[in-house]
Design a protein around this motif. Structure first.
Motif, PDB file in Angstrom:
ATOM      1  N   GLN A   1       0.823  -1.208   0.000  1.00 19.71           N
ATOM      2  CA  GLN A   1       0.000   0.000   0.000  1.00 19.71           C
ATOM      3  C   GLN A   1       0.859   1.260   0.000  1.00 19.71           C
ATOM      4  OE1 GLN A   1      -0.778  -2.724   2.091  1.00 19.71           O
ATOM      5  NE2 GLN A   1      -2.238  -3.299   0.487  1.00 19.71           N
ATOM      6  N   LEU A   2       1.973   1.216   0.729  1.00 18.25           N
ATOM      7  CA  LEU A   2       2.864   2.378   0.760  1.00 18.25           C
ATOM      8  C   LEU A   2       3.538   2.593  -0.590  1.00 18.25           C
ATOM      9  CD1 LEU A   2       4.408   1.880   4.300  1.00 18.25           C
ATOM     10  CD2 LEU A   2       2.748   3.623   3.601  1.00 18.25           C
ATOM     11  N   ASP A   3       3.628   1.550  -1.410  1.00 21.81           N
ATOM     12  CA  ASP A   3       4.092   1.704  -2.796  1.00 21.81           C
ATOM     13  C   ASP A   3       2.976   2.213  -3.690  1.00 21.81           C
ATOM     14  OD1 ASP A   3       5.672   1.212  -5.290  1.00 21.81           O
ATOM     15  OD2 ASP A   3       4.145  -0.338  -5.568  1.00 21.81           O
ATOM     16  N   LEU A   4       1.796   1.621  -3.565  1.00 19.75           N
ATOM     17  CA  LEU A   4       0.688   1.984  -4.443  1.00 19.75           C
ATOM     18  C   LEU A   4       0.204   3.410  -4.211  1.00 19.75           C
ATOM     19  CD1 LEU A   4      -1.407  -1.309  -4.196  1.00 19.75           C
ATOM     20  CD2 LEU A   4      -0.126  -0.517  -6.196  1.00 19.75           C
ATOM     21  N   TRP A   5       0.322   3.872  -3.000  1.00 25.58           N
ATOM     22  CA  TRP A   5      -0.147   5.226  -2.656  1.00 25.58           C
ATOM     23  C   TRP A   5       0.493   6.267  -3.575  1.00 25.58           C
ATOM     24  CZ3 TRP A   5       0.713   7.611   2.909  1.00 25.58           C
ATOM     25  CH2 TRP A   5      -0.138   8.705   3.087  1.00 25.58           C
ATOM     26  N   PRO A   6       1.826   6.407  -3.637  1.00 30.84           N
ATOM     27  CA  PRO A   6       2.404   7.378  -4.577  1.00 30.84           C
ATOM     28  C   PRO A   6       2.373   6.911  -6.023  1.00 30.84           C
ATOM     29  CG  PRO A   6       4.161   6.259  -3.392  1.00 30.84           C
ATOM     30  CD  PRO A   6       2.871   5.809  -2.764  1.00 30.84           C
ATOM     31  N   TRP A   7       2.440   5.586  -6.260  1.00 35.28           N
ATOM     32  CA  TRP A   7       2.472   5.064  -7.630  1.00 35.28           C
ATOM     33  C   TRP A   7       1.188   5.390  -8.373  1.00 35.28           C
ATOM     34  CZ3 TRP A   7       0.047   0.632 -10.086  1.00 35.28           C
ATOM     35  CH2 TRP A   7       0.638   0.250 -11.309  1.00 35.28           C
ATOM     36  N   THR A   8       0.044   5.272  -7.705  1.00 36.36           N
ATOM     37  CA  THR A   8      -1.233   5.517  -8.383  1.00 36.36           C
ATOM     38  C   THR A   8      -1.508   6.998  -8.583  1.00 36.36           C
ATOM     39  OG1 THR A   8      -2.369   5.356  -6.238  1.00 36.36           O
ATOM     40  CG2 THR A   8      -2.338   3.383  -7.633  1.00 36.36           C
ATOM     41  N   ILE A   9      -1.177   7.832  -7.599  1.00 34.89           N
ATOM     42  CA  ILE A   9      -1.525   9.252  -7.726  1.00 34.89           C
ATOM     43  C   ILE A   9      -0.429  10.066  -8.383  1.00 34.89           C
ATOM     44  CG2 ILE A   9      -3.036   9.076  -5.717  1.00 34.89           C
ATOM     45  CD1 ILE A   9      -0.970  10.690  -4.129  1.00 34.89           C
ATOM     46  N   GLY A  10       0.755   9.479  -8.525  1.00 35.99           N
ATOM     47  CA  GLY A  10       1.812  10.129  -9.283  1.00 35.99           C
ATOM     48  C   GLY A  10       2.589  11.202  -8.545  1.00 35.99           C
ATOM     49  N   MET A  11       2.570  11.173  -7.211  1.00 38.81           N
ATOM     50  CA  MET A  11       3.366  12.153  -6.461  1.00 38.81           C
ATOM     51  C   MET A  11       3.624  11.659  -5.043  1.00 38.81           C
ATOM     52  SD  MET A  11       0.631  15.234  -5.867  1.00 38.81           S
ATOM     53  CE  MET A  11      -1.033  14.933  -5.248  1.00 38.81           C
ATOM     54  N   MET A  12       4.729  12.163  -4.494  1.00 36.11           N
ATOM     55  CA  MET A  12       5.132  11.859  -3.126  1.00 36.11           C
ATOM     56  C   MET A  12       4.717  12.990  -2.194  1.00 36.11           C
ATOM     57  SD  MET A  12       6.941   8.990  -2.489  1.00 36.11           S
ATOM     58  CE  MET A  12       8.217   9.334  -1.252  1.00 36.11           C
TER      59      MET A  12
ATOM     60  N   THR B   1      -1.715   6.000  12.443  1.00 37.96           N
ATOM     61  CA  THR B   1      -2.480   7.035  11.750  1.00 37.96           C
ATOM     62  C   THR B   1      -1.490   8.092  11.268  1.00 37.96           C
ATOM     63  OG1 THR B   1      -4.447   6.689  13.121  1.00 37.96           O
ATOM     64  CG2 THR B   1      -4.289   8.777  11.934  1.00 37.96           C
ATOM     65  N   ALA B   2      -1.469   8.332   9.967  1.00 30.49           N
ATOM     66  CA  ALA B   2      -0.525   9.285   9.384  1.00 30.49           C
ATOM     67  C   ALA B   2      -1.271  10.302   8.527  1.00 30.49           C
ATOM     68  CB  ALA B   2       0.512   8.557   8.537  1.00 30.49           C
ATOM     69  N   TYR B   3      -0.818  11.537   8.595  1.00 33.22           N
ATOM     70  CA  TYR B   3      -1.371  12.628   7.801  1.00 33.22           C
ATOM     71  C   TYR B   3      -0.275  13.159   6.892  1.00 33.22           C
ATOM     72  CZ  TYR B   3      -3.066  17.369   6.734  1.00 33.22           C
ATOM     73  OH  TYR B   3      -3.446  18.525   6.094  1.00 33.22           O
ATOM     74  N   ALA B   4      -0.570  13.270   5.598  1.00 33.18           N
ATOM     75  CA  ALA B   4       0.424  13.700   4.614  1.00 33.18           C
ATOM     76  C   ALA B   4      -0.025  14.965   3.902  1.00 33.18           C
ATOM     77  CB  ALA B   4       0.654  12.589   3.587  1.00 33.18           C
ATOM     78  N   GLU B   5       0.948  15.793   3.573  1.00 29.65           N
ATOM     79  CA  GLU B   5       0.692  16.972   2.750  1.00 29.65           C
ATOM     80  C   GLU B   5       1.550  16.888   1.495  1.00 29.65           C
ATOM     81  OE1 GLU B   5       1.358  20.442   5.134  1.00 29.65           O
ATOM     82  OE2 GLU B   5      -0.532  20.208   6.236  1.00 29.65           O
ATOM     83  N   TYR B   6       1.001  17.401   0.361  1.00 27.53           N
ATOM     84  CA  TYR B   6       1.653  17.287  -0.937  1.00 27.53           C
ATOM     85  C   TYR B   6       2.018  18.662  -1.482  1.00 27.53           C
ATOM     86  CZ  TYR B   6       0.062  12.474  -0.847  1.00 27.53           C
ATOM     87  OH  TYR B   6      -0.143  11.172  -0.488  1.00 27.53           O
ATOM     88  N   PRO B   7       2.976  18.701  -2.407  1.00 25.89           N
ATOM     89  CA  PRO B   7       3.419  19.993  -2.957  1.00 25.89           C
ATOM     90  C   PRO B   7       2.303  20.816  -3.580  1.00 25.89           C
ATOM     91  CG  PRO B   7       4.969  18.261  -3.537  1.00 25.89           C
ATOM     92  CD  PRO B   7       3.788  17.575  -2.913  1.00 25.89           C
ATOM     93  N   ASN B   8       1.262  20.160  -4.131  1.00 26.86           N
ATOM     94  CA  ASN B   8       0.183  20.903  -4.788  1.00 26.86           C
ATOM     95  C   ASN B   8      -0.915  21.334  -3.816  1.00 26.86           C
ATOM     96  OD1 ASN B   8      -1.130  18.475  -4.253  1.00 26.86           O
ATOM     97  ND2 ASN B   8      -2.207  18.448  -6.224  1.00 26.86           N
ATOM     98  N   GLY B   9      -0.727  21.071  -2.508  1.00 23.14           N
ATOM     99  CA  GLY B   9      -1.738  21.448  -1.519  1.00 23.14           C
ATOM    100  C   GLY B   9      -2.672  20.323  -1.132  1.00 23.14           C
ATOM    101  N   ALA B  10      -2.580  19.198  -1.825  1.00 18.43           N
ATOM    102  CA  ALA B  10      -3.416  18.042  -1.480  1.00 18.43           C
ATOM    103  C   ALA B  10      -3.004  17.491  -0.120  1.00 18.43           C
ATOM    104  CB  ALA B  10      -3.287  16.960  -2.550  1.00 18.43           C
ATOM    105  N   THR B  11      -3.923  16.748   0.492  1.00 16.30           N
ATOM    106  CA  THR B  11      -3.649  16.099   1.769  1.00 16.30           C
ATOM    107  C   THR B  11      -4.007  14.621   1.672  1.00 16.30           C
ATOM    108  OG1 THR B  11      -5.858  16.585   2.650  1.00 16.30           O
ATOM    109  CG2 THR B  11      -4.111  18.210   3.067  1.00 16.30           C
ATOM    110  N   GLY B  12      -3.475  13.856   2.615  1.00 14.02           N
ATOM    111  CA  GLY B  12      -3.765  12.428   2.622  1.00 14.02           C
ATOM    112  C   GLY B  12      -3.743  11.874   4.031  1.00 14.02           C
ATOM    113  N   VAL B  13      -4.515  10.822   4.250  1.00  9.22           N
ATOM    114  CA  VAL B  13      -4.538  10.121   5.534  1.00  9.22           C
ATOM    115  C   VAL B  13      -4.326   8.642   5.267  1.00  9.22           C
ATOM    116  CG1 VAL B  13      -5.909   9.507   7.562  1.00  9.22           C
ATOM    117  CG2 VAL B  13      -6.050  11.816   6.619  1.00  9.22           C
TER     118      VAL B  13
END
Length: 398
Positions: free
Chosen positions: A198-209, A232-244
């Protein structure tokens, strides 16, 4: 000259398997079943005497070695499939590259980013094929999600949520090996053992880290173990997107739901199905002209049809074999193993220091914190178990 080259080109890849535990033995059986065109297993090695004896009885026509160095020097193999304990993946791969071998490693790529970076450098210098057993990249669900995002169907990504709590593991599971769920024996818990796909598919599918992560890891929650089993992890992306990202090994029943929201709708993968709520117009466009206080974009619910089977591990092995024999593009390049591991390491580090962690990761800080946990780990090596990790030299990994 062309005919001579074609005549001398190999028609089969001779695999040597390093480690014949659950996954290693499964890969041997997969190749021997005849499902992998152009592949054969000619040798295996394992440091545990009982496993070597078992292998000799199960596969009497395969050469059995006590260590990988002897196997690599035998002249019997062209490529290795590394399926030993996590800490040993990079050193085994580096040794194989130095001997001119192609390398396919099991997940995870390693336990910490610094050692994986050195493995990637060795792979590049060798010029050999390098793959990782990210078999979920063969799953039509995630391949379709990646395609829809890459082609713009979902628009700019705004939010991701992955609840992956169907990794239920009882105390009996953890008690089945003294190395399990220890910092010295395994290098972590649910993040390093169950969730690498899942930790591979997460960036692989959406195309960004992610650009930074804040996480909370609970160690030994409802279980007598020393590593994390509830995250439980919260992520922020360069384009302003967020992830949990939420995972656990103690939830019963568990959930596996991946939800990705974009400017043009939302895609949900759950229970083996993909549902796309597609907006008639993008949210940005709607918001620009809408004058109705409680108005909302028109959405169409679409069940996305999926094409083809999921060949899983066999698909990765076949692709890797084809890459060696025919130059096919790798579905799961080994160098990309560092991406999911970077997220895993960042989640660990954030919890350990109780703060935000930026990506790219501070590899030295992560390794220093990991070494503290290795030093106090309850696991100590014995002759019949997996090898224990020792605190790692900060200046030189191997």
């Amino acid at each position: 000259m062309t005919n001579e080259r074609q005549a001398s080109a190999p028609t089969k890849v001779r695999y040597g398997v390093i480690g014949v535990g659950n996954m290693g033995s499964s890969h041997v059986d997969t190749i021997r079943s005849g499902r992998i065109a152009g592949a054969e297993v000619t040798a295996i090695c394992d440091g545990v005497a009982g496993k070597r004896e078992w292998a000799k009885e199960r596969w009497p026509d395969i050469a059995v070695f006590e260590d990988s160095a002897s196997m690599l020097a035998s002249g019997l193999v062209d490529a290795v499939l590394v399926a030993c304990p996590h800490y040993d993946h990079p050193p085994e791969a580096i040794q194989a590259f130095a001997k001119g071998m192609h390398v396919l490693i099991e997940k995870p790529a390693g336990v910490y980013v610094k050692q994986v970076r050195e493995m990637n450098e060795a792979a590049k210098a060798s010029g050999k094929k390098f793959g990782i057993m990210y078999n979920q990249r063969m799953n039509p669900l995630y391949r379709k999600l990646r395609e829809l995002i890459a082609t713009g169907e979902l628009g700019e990504i705004r939010r991701t949520n992955w609840i992956i709590t169907n990794w239920y593991r009882s105390q009996a599971y953890y008690d089945s090996g003294t190395w399990r769920a220890t910092w010295a024996g395994e290098g972590g818990g649910v993040l390093i053992n169950q969730c690498p796909h899942q930790l591979d598919l997460w960036p692989w599918t959406i195309g960004m880290m992610p650009s930074r992560i804040r996480a909370f890891c609970q160690e030994g929650k409802h279980r007598n173990i020393e590593v994390e089993n509830d995250v439980t992890a919260y992520a922020e992306y360069p384009n302003g997107a967020t992830g949990v990202f939420i995972t656990s090994t103690a939830d019963a029943p568990g959930t596996n739901r991946f939800e990705v929201t974009g400017d043009r709708g939302k895609i949900v993968i759950e229970d083996g199905r993909m549902t796309f709520w597609r907006l008639r117009e993008s949210e940005s466009e709607f918001n620009a002209h809408n004058t109705v206080p409680f108005g909302r974009p028109e959405a169409w619910k679409i069940e996305i049809p999926l094409d083809g089977p999921n060949p899983e591990h066999a698909g990765i092995i076949q692709n890797f074999t084809n890459a060696i024999l025919h130059g096919d593009e790798l579905e799961a390049p080994g160098e990309e193993g560092i991406l999911g591991l970077s997220i895993s390491n960042a989640i660990h580090l954030s919890s350990w220091i109780d703060g935000w962690v930026d990506l790219p990761l501070d590899e030295e800080l992560h390794l220093a914190e990991l070494n503290k946990r290795i030093a106090s780990s309850k696991y100590r090596q014995d002759s019949s178990d997996a090898p224990a990790a020792k605190p790692v030299d900060m200046s030189r990994t191997f």
